[in-house]
Design an enzyme around this catalytic site. Structure first.
Site, PDB file in Angstrom:
ATOM      1  N   ASP A 214       0.835  -1.197   0.000  1.00 58.10           N
ATOM      2  CA  ASP A 214       0.000   0.000   0.000  1.00 58.10           C
ATOM      3  C   ASP A 214       0.871   1.247   0.000  1.00 58.10           C
ATOM      4  O   ASP A 214       1.901   1.300   0.668  1.00 58.10           O
ATOM      5  CB  ASP A 214      -0.912  -0.005   1.236  1.00 58.10           C
ATOM      6  CG  ASP A 214      -1.784   1.238   1.287  1.00 58.10           C
ATOM      7  OD1 ASP A 214      -2.552   1.447   0.334  1.00 58.10           O
ATOM      8  OD2 ASP A 214      -1.667   2.008   2.253  1.00 58.10           O
TER       9      ASP A 214
ATOM     10  N   HIS B  24       4.694   4.028  -3.490  1.00 56.35           N
ATOM     11  CA  HIS B  24       5.559   5.101  -3.973  1.00 56.35           C
ATOM     12  C   HIS B  24       5.993   6.054  -2.871  1.00 56.35           C
ATOM     13  O   HIS B  24       6.935   6.828  -3.053  1.00 56.35           O
ATOM     14  CB  HIS B  24       4.855   5.894  -5.084  1.00 56.35           C
ATOM     15  CG  HIS B  24       3.539   6.464  -4.670  1.00 56.35           C
ATOM     16  ND1 HIS B  24       2.414   5.681  -4.541  1.00 56.35           N
ATOM     17  CD2 HIS B  24       3.167   7.727  -4.341  1.00 56.35           C
ATOM     18  CE1 HIS B  24       1.404   6.453  -4.154  1.00 56.35           C
ATOM     19  NE2 HIS B  24       1.839   7.684  -4.020  1.00 56.35           N
TER      20      HIS B  24
ATOM     21  N   ASP C  26      -9.966   2.145  -5.164  1.00 56.62           N
ATOM     22  CA  ASP C  26      -9.752   3.584  -5.036  1.00 56.62           C
ATOM     23  C   ASP C  26     -10.458   4.377  -6.133  1.00 56.62           C
ATOM     24  O   ASP C  26     -10.580   5.596  -6.031  1.00 56.62           O
ATOM     25  CB  ASP C  26      -8.250   3.906  -5.094  1.00 56.62           C
ATOM     26  CG  ASP C  26      -7.510   3.367  -3.877  1.00 56.62           C
ATOM     27  OD1 ASP C  26      -8.078   3.431  -2.781  1.00 56.62           O
ATOM     28  OD2 ASP C  26      -6.377   2.890  -4.039  1.00 56.62           O
TER      29      ASP C  26
END
Length: 1530
Positions: free
Chosen positions: A524, A527, A625
């Site tokens: 999760d 980045h 999302d």
């Protein structure tokens, strides 16, 4: 020839950092590291952290890999080290040739997933995944009922959001305790544990064949996590990160503004709690600007206390301190020291720099202090202005957030400002009672309080994902640029476990629990997770589960940056969103982008270079999302977009709720209802239950099963066709059976109820025969009452369902109106589909096969191709009734071909082909091939194949017709003998090729040609010397030059040999019907010197013969060439231009010496080589004035011809060429036709020539009338040319030795001097040259050297002259590479020290990337660019006059390197090792050129610095030969 193991080769090049390049490999592959050209010859070590067999992976434990050199020779250009890849993960490698790293990179090995009790493999491309919000699954003992929906819908992988205890926000990703299972999963009276979760996951895997993965969240923890209260050091607080204090003050100020707005303090100023207008926003901006920021004075945290600093400075001056150095005012910069506690006015001044800057005025202390004060006030002003800019950005970001959260249509519309819904999300935790701003400020410097003010996590738009935005140096928090997650605290790991032991241990335990129970993890917020943390944690996970499947979603905006994460973390699949596509065209493009190769792609070899890959995709129709597709597209688009995604050749999937057509986003924060359970009998409106009639469930089930089938059965080729604006056709093709599945989807990005869609859909042409309609499905309305959101379960739109039929015949389709079968060309079946009811929201999937005849033909063809590779076994058929020529394998046919036959099969340029009445194959709208033989095809296909460039004109030509195919077979069938049989083999194989669909022709044509070419190579090398057979790839590629250059044309190129000579090949002349000799001749270069009288040149032949024929083991053919040319001896010379002997020109002084050197080499290299001396030579010209004689009329043993050549030189020759004049040379002046060659009776040097002719290899004659150089040689090199002196020395020394050994009958040469016979023994001649060579040729460092007759002409010392006694004396002193030839053939002439120094000068001045400069670049005549077409006024350049005045010729490099090796050995191991490095490095550049050249050869020359010269032969015999000789010497 059968290859099974998959091997990838990674070349290593100096300073190549490939950390951002993704190399993906499968388990079971072998990875070879090989040295690239920049590292050849260096001692390189390759290190990797991939563990040795039987050992565990340790990321910091590296080991050196052992080099494998199969050739076992000094030429180790093929050496490699390897890894047998058996463990999944990311592995680092680096290599070095000393202390420093030369380069590095990562390799990612994919995991292998297993399902079922029998552990069957689940290929990555088979994955169909469905995401579940774990909190919506209810109690653990009800999960199977809810997860059954995924099973029944055909999914084989479940992604669970975190199963841990959640924080106060109830977000699935805000975890209160990473180690505790969510207690909500345990109903009253039960207490489920991780073991129970593990049991459930195992059950899913073994009973339902489903893999389970879950998220790991490393970046943050819930704000109410108990453990972060106990261990606040695990977050970014004001004690361990004091740089955040200004941001915390601003955060608290915004909180107090919130309270004041909520309490109505600003109502009178037009600022109520409920914001509704732009005017109110302007008031708020004014409050922030004019009330809040001036009150909190954030700039003071960055400023210096001026009074205090100046007072300290005054005291220093008073104590007598002076600057350390004088005169530095204005140069050194005043240094401000950052207060480590970040207090207001806490920054201080480095008083030493203050002294240097402001204490230059002696005793005037006040002036010094005043100037310091002014400077500090200026610096403080700069800090103030910088903070003003930060404040402006903070206000803009704050206002932007307020507008989004309270005004925007797509925002959450939070309503009135309250303490629960503040103006903006707070950036820091505040775990204390409400108090005044003043009271809060007192806590700022109380560590026991300040340590609990923890920074929240979030994300920063457009930020560098490799930068930690909470660390020192970032202004994100004070500029309010963070999109803040107010429920989560950002975790502070530091650089290593020792920096925060509790956090690393806690998260490691969390990771172990996850890896123990789940097959994979989704990273999760990947980045924003510190890379070193993720690396460490994944290593922990892989220690628990080796085949860990790692998924991530990256928002870096750059594939380059994505690769940083993928390579370092070993991410298996990157999540890709179909929802990112704005229309169907883009959606189709994503399918093509994310997997598969083009339909009809070439068969790739199992051993091939490792090429960069793109990350494996997990392509999802919607993620948890994403916004709800029904809201941003339409309900009708759910099915067709899902079909497009399912046809992608990668992992695919969805999120629970999409298939049930839930008309809103299922919020990871706010959703508290449960998913419906599976009930096959449930009605549409039954709450809490679902089945195949719900939404698009039935369609998704069929699509998921199809997706898995296609991947499992090797449908790995993809074609996407945008039929119209809304219709997308995706083809998946199996490369072995050539079955296809074509899915046609009509998308509905806009709601059909509001948007007009045409009833007309374009027809489609599908190549092949449609076997069945796999499925056809339409999104339908049904009567089920209106939608109402259920209070307990997550329900979808009841009014939609899918009408689906599966596995029906085309005639039974409701979507297809008609399907006409047409034949396009020979046996090309195409079905044209006309659609009737392909309404928006519809999908139809066809299964297509080749027509039965084509299917059988492909099977038979694959059966025959399986002799080359097992890759063709799948889908192959036996061919008992096939052509008889195919009964035996090609290898046996090839074994009957001679090397001359193989020259025809593989090579022959256009001029050679035209001599036979043909030509090379010319591709319309492109270019002709380089060769008529297989190499012409292979050179093009080698470029096309790795890229699958099916749009290339070459492939286009193959698809359009049989012309190229027929060319290949017909060209050979016209020949005789074994070549004709090979032609028949091609004809039979092509017979099958012509009867398969045209889109497959390039693929199988390539397979046939590659198989044949490989068999031909095997046949070539089996007929060559052990040096070649056991040699490196470079040796073999150079040896192939022997086949390229040595052939038999339609007309004999060599003079006939004596009829009494044995083993001379003969053939039947088709014109005269009589037998004629057909000896192999050696072309000088291609394409310019390939045929006719310009094919054979005496000089070129014998410079190249040692390398191309003796070293390669072609001894008989070499013998025949030596003896054939011996027969043309005239005037004591052999011809330069051979012209079959009858058209010969005897105008060169060096060719005879190269011929003599070759005879010596033949005797030394060939077993029983001395026997050539007694072989009969048929003299064409027994006397100088003879007409050409018939073969056998005058035979002499070779030794007599040799002796005659030496005798004639000692006697001296002075003659005029026959037919002198423009008929034999239109450029030469009259004096140039006079040929002189003699021996100096004192020095023994051969000399000759004049300034109007050029008797050595540097033979450029001027051609320009305009520049007035016509008839003037650029490089006459008259006198004694250094290489001729060396070659003659080598010959007379050898003959003296032969005579001593009783092998050569003559001890001396006799000539007439002043009417008397005078004899000079070979020993004496040898001694004369030896005694005089260095005296006359060496340019000494001593300016007074008594042997130096022209010291005024010397411009370089420590070198050897290029000639001695030239008519233009200055030419003797030019630095050229010719002396290295003498060094190689007669090294005894040279003093070792002098030789080495001269070679060093040559290396520095003459050595280029591929060749050697033919003239010193310091010489005024130097010009390195050869342009034969240029005609201007420049005497030195016009019409290529500078041919040998600078351009870099390749063949001298061979002699230079051989000389270097010889003399380096004399100077000891260290020098020799350095020289070997140089040699390998130079040869590596030739290797690269060979690899890249479509001619598969080395050029005649290059322009300066290795630049391509368009006037050069593309491949030259002597260039290849001399480089091969270097390798032979090694």
């Amino acid at each position: 020839m059968v290859l099974t193991k998959h091997t990838r080769v990674l070349p290593l090049n100096d300073m190549e950092r490939l950390e951002r390049t993704l190399f993906r490999l499968e388990q079971g592959f072998e990875l070879q590291f090989r040295l690239g050209p920049t590292l050849q010859g260096k001692s390189v070590c390759v290190y990797t952290n991939y563990p040795p067999e039987g050992q565990k992976y340790d990321p910091v434990k590296y080991r050196a890999l052992d080099w494998i050199n199969l050739a076992g020779r000094e030429d180790d250009s093929d050496k490699y080290c390897k890894l047998d890849l058996e463990i999944a993960g990311s592995y680092h490698y680096y290599f070095s040739s000393g202390e420093e790293k030369n380069g590095s990179g990562y390799i990612v090995v994919d995991p292998v997933l297993h399902v079922g009790a029998d552990r069957q493999v689940l290929p990555l491309d088979c994955i169909t995944i469905q995401t579940y919000l774990s909190k919506c699954l209810g109690p653990l003992d009800e999960w199977m009922d809810r997860l059954r929906v995924a099973k029944e819908a055909g999914y084989n992988m479940i992604h669970f959001t975190p199963l841990q205890k959640l924080g106060l926000s109830r977000s699935c990703y805000s975890l209160a305790d990473q180690l505790e299972l969510n207690p909500e999963f345990s109903p009253p009276g039960k207490n489920f544990t991780w073991a129970d979760v593990g049991n459930l996951v195992t059950k899913l895997k073994t009973e339902w064949n489903m893999v389970s993965i879950t998220d790991v969240v490393y970046n943050h923890t819930a704000s109410n996590s108990q453990w972060i209260r106990v261990h606040p050091e695990c977050g970014y607080n004001l004690v361990n990160s004091p740089h955040l204090k200004p941001a915390w003050v601003l955060d608290r100020a915004l909180w107090h503004i919130t309270c004041e707005v909520a309490d109505g303090k600003y109502s009178q100023r037009g600022m109520p709690a409920l914001l509704t207008s732009e005017k109110q926003l302007s008031v708020l901006r004014e409050i922030l600007c004019k009330d809040m920021f001036p009150r909190i004075k954030l700039w003071e945290f960055y400023q210096v206390n001026v009074d205090k600093a100046v007072e300290q400075f005054r005291k220093m001056l008073g104590a007598g301190n002076k600057p350390a150095s004088s005169g530095t005012e204005g140069k050194s910069k005043l240094r401000i020291i950052q207060d480590p506690h970040h207090r207001r006015f806490g920054n201080s001044v480095d008083l030493h720099t203050a002294l240097e800057h402001f204490a230059q005025n002696g005793n005037d202390y006040q002036d010094c202090c005043n100037r310091l004060r002014r400077k500090l006030e200026e610096i403080n002003r700069e800090f103030f202005e910088e903070m003003q800019r930060h404040q402006e950005q903070a206000i803009n970001c704050t206002m932007g957030t307020i507008v989004y959260e309270r005004f925007a249509d797509h925002g959450p519309k939070l309503g009135a400002v309250t303490r629960e819904n503040p103006l903006v999300t707070m950036y820091f935790t505040f775990p204390f009672e409400e108090m005044s701003m003043e009271q809060e400020m007192t806590m700022l410097h109380q560590d026991d309080k300040a340590c609990h003010f923890l920074a929240h996590n979030g994300w920063v738009m457009g930020d560098d994902p490799l930068r930690n935005f909470a660390e020192k140096g970032s202004n994100v928090y004070v500029r309010r640029e963070l999109v803040c997650w107010g429920d989560s605290v950002k975790l502070r790991y530091g650089e290593k476990p020792e920096d925060c032991p509790y956090l690393w241990a806690h998260m490691s335990k969390y990771t172990e629990i996850t890896a123990k129970h789940f097959a994979g993890v989704r990273l999760d917020n990947c980045h924003s997770t510190p890379l070193h943390v993720a690396e460490y944690m994944l290593a922990v996970a892989r220690a628990v589960r080796a085949d860990l499947y790692v998924v991530a979603e990256l928002f870096t905006g750059s594939e380059d940056l994505d690769n940083v994460f993928v390579t370092r973390l070993g991410i298996t699949s990157l999540i890709r969103e179909a929802m990112s596509a704005g229309d169907s065209h883009e959606e189709g493009r994503l399918v093509y982008r994310y997997g598969g190769e083009p339909v009809g792609s070439f068969v790739q070899p199992t051993l091939r270079p490792l090429v960069p890959a793109i990350a494996h995709a997990m392509f999802l129709d919607v993620t948890h999302d994403n916004e709800c597709p029904i809201l941003c597209r339409s309900a009708y688009d759910s099915l067709p977009s899902s079909a497009i995604v399912s046809l992608a050749c990668c992992a695919s999937g969805s999120t629970r709720g999409y298939d049930e057509m839930v008309p809103h986003q299922i919020s990871v924060v706010k959703e508290e209802r449960f998913y419906p359970k599976w009930n096959p009998d449930a009605k549409a409106s039954t709450p809490g239950e679902t089945n195949l009639q719900t939404g698009i469930m039935a369609g998704k089930r069929a699509l998921n099963k199809l997706h898995q089938e296609l991947a499992a059965k090797g449908f790995n080729q993809v074609y996407v066709d945008q039929v119209d604006a809304d219709v997308v056709a995706v083809t998946r093709h199996c490369s072995s059976t050539h079955q296809s599945v074509v899915a046609v989807s009509r998308t509905a990005f806009q709601d059909p109820k509001k948007h007009h869609y045409s009833n007309e859909v374009p027809s489609m042409c599908i190549p092949g025969q449609i076997e069945e309609v796999v499925l056809e499905a339409r999104t339908m309305l049904r009567s089920a009452g209106p939608y109402g959101q259920d209070k307990k379960s997550i329900n979808g739109l009841p009014g939609y369902t899918v009408e689906i039929t599966e596995h029906i015949q085309l005639k039974d389709s409701k979507i297809v109106k008609q399907a006409d079968v047409t034949a396009k060309g020979r046996k090309e079946f195409v079905q044209e589909i006309v659609f009737e009811h392909l309404t928006p929201g519809s999908v139809i999937v066809f299964r297509v096969s080749l027509d039965p005849e084509s299917q059988k033909t492909v099977g038979l063809l694959r059966g025959h191709l399986s002799q080359f590779s097992r890759q063709y076994k799948a889908g192959s058929l036996a061919d008992p009734q096939g052509p008889s020529i195919l009964k035996s394998d090609l290898e046996s046919l090839m074994s009957k071909l001679s090397l001359a036959d193989l020259n025809t099969l593989m090579f022959r340029c256009d001029a050679e082909e035209k001599e036979d009445g043909g030509g090379v194959y010319d591709i319309p709208s492109w270019i002709p091939l380089k060769y008529g033989g297989l190499q012409g095809l292979i050179s093009v296909m080698a470029d096309i194949r790795p890229k699958n460039d099916l749009g290339h004109p070459f492939c286009d030509n193959l698809r359009q017709g049989d012309w190229m195919i027929d060319y290949v077979s017909n060209r050979l069938i016209k020949k005789d003998g074994a070549l004709k049989e090979v032609g028949k083999w091609f004809q039979a194989m092509f017979g099958y090729l012509k009867h398969i669909p045209r889109y497959l022709v390039p693929r199988y044509f390539d397979a046939i040609i590659v198989g044949a070419y490989t068999a031909a190579l095997d046949s070539v090398f089996k007929q060559m010397s052990s040096f070649v057979q056991n040699g490196s790839t470079l040796v073999k590629q150079l040896a192939l030059g022997s086949v390229q250059m040595c052939g038999v044309g339609r007309f004999p190129a060599l003079p006939p040999l004596s009829p009494s000579l044995k083993d001379v090949p003969v053939r039947l002349n088709p014109d005269t019907n009589s037998q004629e000799q057909c000896c192999v001749s050696l072309a000088a270069g291609l394409p310019h010197f390939a045929s006719g009288i310009f094919r054979c040149w005496g000089r070129d032949t014998f410079i190249a013969l040692r390398g191309l024929m003796l070293v390669t083991g072609r001894h008989l053919e070499a013998r025949n060439i030596i003896l054939a040319v011996a027969g043309t001896l005239r005037h004591g010379l052999i011809p330069n231009l051979l012209g079959e002997g009858v058209g010969a020109r005897f105008n060169c002084r060096d060719a005879v010496w190269w011929w003599l050197q070759c005879i010596q080499d033949y005797c030394n290299l060939v077993p029983e080589g001395l026997s050539i001396l007694t072989c009969p030579v048929s003299r064409m010209y027994p006397t100088d004035d003879s007409e050409p004689q018939t073969p056998g009329k005058k035979d002499q043993p070779l030794y007599e011809v040799i002796h005659e050549a030496l005798q004639r030189h000692m006697q001296g020759m002075d003659f005029r060429e026959r037919n002198a004049g423009p008929q034999i040379d239109r450029h030469m002046r009259d004096e140039g036709f006079n040929v002189v060659a003699k021996v100096n009776p004192v020095t023994g040097f051969v000399y000759g020539g004049n300034r109007f002719n050029c008797g050595t290899w540097m033979d450029k004659m001027g051609e320009s009338d305009r520049a007035r150089n016509k008839g003037m040689p650029a490089t006459p090199r008259d006198g004694s040319a250094v290489e001729i002196v060396g070659l003659s020395k080598s010959t007379v020394r050898w003959l003296a030795e032969l005579h001593k050994a009783g092998v050569f009958p003559y001890s001396s040469v006799t000539m007439t001097r002043d009417g008397k016979d005078v004899s000079v023994s070979y020993e004496e001649w040898n001694r004369m040259i030896q005694d005089n060579f260095e005296k006359m040729f060496y340019v000494s460092h001593d300016p007074k050297d008594p042997h130096e007759q022209h010291p005024e002409l010397v411009h370089k010392r420590g070198i050897y002259k290029d000639s001695y006694g030239a008519s233009s004396t200055w030419c003797d002193y030019q630095l050229r590479p010719n002396f290295t030839i003498a060094m190689t053939v007669a090294p005894e002439l040279f003093t070792v020290k002098r030789a080495w120094e001269a070679l060093e000068v040559a290396e520095k001045k003459l050595l280029g990337p591929l060749g050697m400069k033919t003239l010193d670049p310091d010489d005024m005549m130097y010009c390195g660019v050869y342009d034969n077409a240029l005609d201007n006024d420049n005497y030195n350049l016009a019409k290529g006059f500078n041919y040998h005045q600078g351009p870099e010729w390749l063949w001298p490099v061979g002699y230079f390197l051989r000389a270097k090796l010889y003399f380096a050995k004399k100077l000891g191991k260290e020098t020799y090792d350095k020289t070997v490095y140089l040699v390998k490095n130079v040869l590596s550049r030739h290797y690269v050129h060979l690899e890249r050249s479509p001619w598969k050869g080395l050029p005649e020359l290059t322009n300066e610095n290795g630049q391509y010269c368009p006037f050069s032969c593309e491949t030259q015999a002597w260039s290849i030969a001399t480089i091969l000789e270097v390798l032979h010497d090694l």
